[in-house]
Design an enzyme around this catalytic site. Structure first.
Site, mmCIF file in Angstrom:
data_model
loop_
_atom_site.group_PDB
_atom_site.id
_atom_site.type_symbol
_atom_site.label_atom_id
_atom_site.label_comp_id
_atom_site.label_asym_id
_atom_site.label_seq_id
_atom_site.Cartn_x
_atom_site.Cartn_y
_atom_site.Cartn_z
ATOM 1 N N LYS A 1 0.778 -1.230 0.000
ATOM 2 C CA LYS A 1 0.000 0.000 0.000
ATOM 3 C C LYS A 1 0.815 1.289 0.000
ATOM 4 O O LYS A 1 0.346 2.319 -0.470
ATOM 5 C CB LYS A 1 -0.976 -0.014 1.166
ATOM 6 C CG LYS A 1 -2.144 -0.970 0.925
ATOM 7 C CD LYS A 1 -3.295 -0.702 1.852
ATOM 8 C CE LYS A 1 -4.568 -1.378 1.389
ATOM 9 N NZ LYS A 1 -4.495 -2.856 1.449
ATOM 10 N N GLU B 1 -9.736 7.441 3.400
ATOM 11 C CA GLU B 1 -10.643 6.509 4.042
ATOM 12 C C GLU B 1 -9.848 5.254 4.390
ATOM 13 O O GLU B 1 -8.817 4.982 3.801
ATOM 14 C CB GLU B 1 -11.769 6.124 3.084
ATOM 15 C CG GLU B 1 -11.467 4.928 2.159
ATOM 16 C CD GLU B 1 -10.412 5.187 1.095
ATOM 17 O OE1 GLU B 1 -10.079 6.367 0.848
ATOM 18 O OE2 GLU B 1 -9.901 4.205 0.516
ATOM 19 N N SER C 1 1.267 -9.702 -1.347
ATOM 20 C CA SER C 1 0.830 -8.314 -1.169
ATOM 21 C C SER C 1 1.123 -7.769 0.223
ATOM 22 O O SER C 1 1.304 -6.565 0.393
ATOM 23 C CB SER C 1 -0.665 -8.187 -1.472
ATOM 24 O OG SER C 1 -1.429 -9.043 -0.640
#
Ligand SMILES: *Cc1c(COP(=O)(O)O)cnc(C)c1O
Length: 421
Positions: free
Chosen positions: A95, A117, A388
């Site tokens: 991320k 968010e 990930s």
């Protein structure tokens, strides 16, 4: 220019019939300003934006990230299995690629405030880290239910100096948090940038977030050349909104010999409860229908009246009723295979990867490994799995979910019995 599948030149932000800018009038000035900034700084490298982005991904983020041969998985599946170790990026997941890119872009645009968010808190923590690193004030919207479920992540964001604003509307989860962040952005467009957390939302977000994450596949391609001497036959990545997925696919899309597999959360079942408005899965690519969610036309989990359904996955990061419009398009054209595995299979592979490779994966990531376990025979000689994220954030959930099930390779859980509800 980015080398992934471009948006149609004559219809900006459209991927086939998907994408677009379905936003209230009040947001259009912000969207237009961002579209202009995306073109200038990201695509044209104005003021050396991309050079600074790469330098910070290296020095703060830890890139390049290793491409590692998984020795025991290679043996188990009788083919070459390589892991793209995004779990080693600063923060423990892919991320940061996007969060760092967008916060830096906000600075270049002269914005003085960041809003974002977050659902489970992973995107919020990545954004809070990037905002602290780049010294930009940051406010994160998070559903009240999620705040109560994710206390360590809330504390991480606060530690990095971000405000966390509870959202109490609706179910108090990700969907409502996104709507609330968009409202804040529309009200404060002058000085505020909205850092969206995946390849979703109105144009230019899906293309821009893909470009920030495409470093994953660009790096992997180079590493396959240098370390292996061939390119992979198949690339596997889990898909929620689809940002690690598109990041892992982007540079491979033009090369038709590389099979691309987006592995979705099949949850507890693929059967929808129309009456209750509940989909016990998050498999929008596999089972969704065309609709509009958060400013883009895409595949969504909706009932016959077009109401967005409640989704489910054992991994909170995949628990989303929509998916990026580009991924939806690539599935329709046949370039990307949409597949899914259920909660039980993902949890089993969470244990297997931990035991065989010494890597505790995120529960999201475990879905990609569950597909490998089930379908490896169809995947060719060389397979890359995008790792990930790491599973440290999921340990509490893994204890609870493992204790509920009979997983033959799981460690003896009796030591936890006293502590279990
Ligand atoms: C957030 C998250 C995902 C899902 O997000 P995508 O946008 O679908 O990539 C997957 N894996 C991990 C580790 C995450 O934190």
């Amino acid at each position: 220019m980015s080398e992934a599948s471009e948006t149609d030149e004559t219809r900006p932000g459209k991927f086939g019939e998907y994408g677009g800018q379905y936003v209230p009038e009040a947001l259009m000035p912000a969207i237009e300003e961002l579209t202009d900034a995306y073109q200038r700084y990201v695509l044209d490298n104005e003021d050396g934006f991309m050079d600074e982005f790469r330098q910070r991904l290296r020095d703060f983020g830890g890139r390049p990230i290793p491409l590692q041969r998984a020795d025991r998985l290679s043996e188990r599946y009788d083919r070459e299995v390589y892991l793209k170790r995004e779990d080693l990026l600063h923060g423990g997941a892919h991320k940061l690629n996007n969060a760092l890119g967008q916060v830096l872009l906000a600075k270049y645009m002269g914005k003085e405030r960041i809003v974002a968010e977050t659902g489970a808190g992973q995107h919020g923590t990545a954004t809070a880290m990037a905002a602290a690193h780049l010294d930009v004030p940051c406010e994160i919207y998070m559903g009240e239910r999620d705040i109560n479920r994710q206390r360590p992540n809330v504390f991480r964001m606060r530690l990095n100096g971000s405000e966390v604003n509870p959202v109490t509307t609706g179910r108090g989860t990700l969907k409502e948090a996104i709507s609330e962040t968009m409202r804040d952005w529309a009200t404060n467009v002058e000085d505020t940038h909205y850092v969206i957390g995946s390849i979703v939302g109105p144009h230019p977000f899906p293309a821009m977030v893909r470009d920030f994450h495409s470093v994953i596949s660009k790096e992997a391609k180079r590493q396959f050349d240098e370390q292996v001497g061939t390119q992979p036959d198949a690339v596997l990545a889990c898909a929620g909104g689809g940002s690690n997925t598109m990041g892992a696919f982007a540079a491979f899309v033009p090369d038709e010999s590389v099979g691309l597999y987006a592995v979705e959360a099949g949850g507890s079942s693929l059967t929808v409860d129309e009456e209750a408005g509940v989909a016990p899965n998050s498999a929008s690519l596999s089972t969704g229908t065309e609709g509009v969610l958060h400013g883009a036309r895409t595949k969504v989990l909706q009932d016959r009246d077009g109401q967005i359904m409640e989704s489910h996955s054992v991994s909170s990061g995949l628990d989303y009723a929509g998916v990026g419009p580009e991924l939806a398009h690539l599935v329709d054209t046949g370039r990307v295979h949409a597949v899914n595995v259920d909660d039980d299979a993902a949890l089993t592979e969470f244990h297997r990867l931990s035991q065989l490779e010494g890597i505790i994966p995120a529960l999201e990531t475990a879905h990609a490994f569950a597909f490998l376990e089930r379908d490896h025979e169809s995947l060719g000689e060389t397979v890359m799995v995008n790792v990930s994220g790491r599973g440290d954030k999921d340990l509490e959930a893994a204890i609870e979910e493992t204790a509920k099930r009979d997983i033959d390779i799981a460690p003896d859980m009796s030591v936890f019995q006293g502590a279990m509800r």
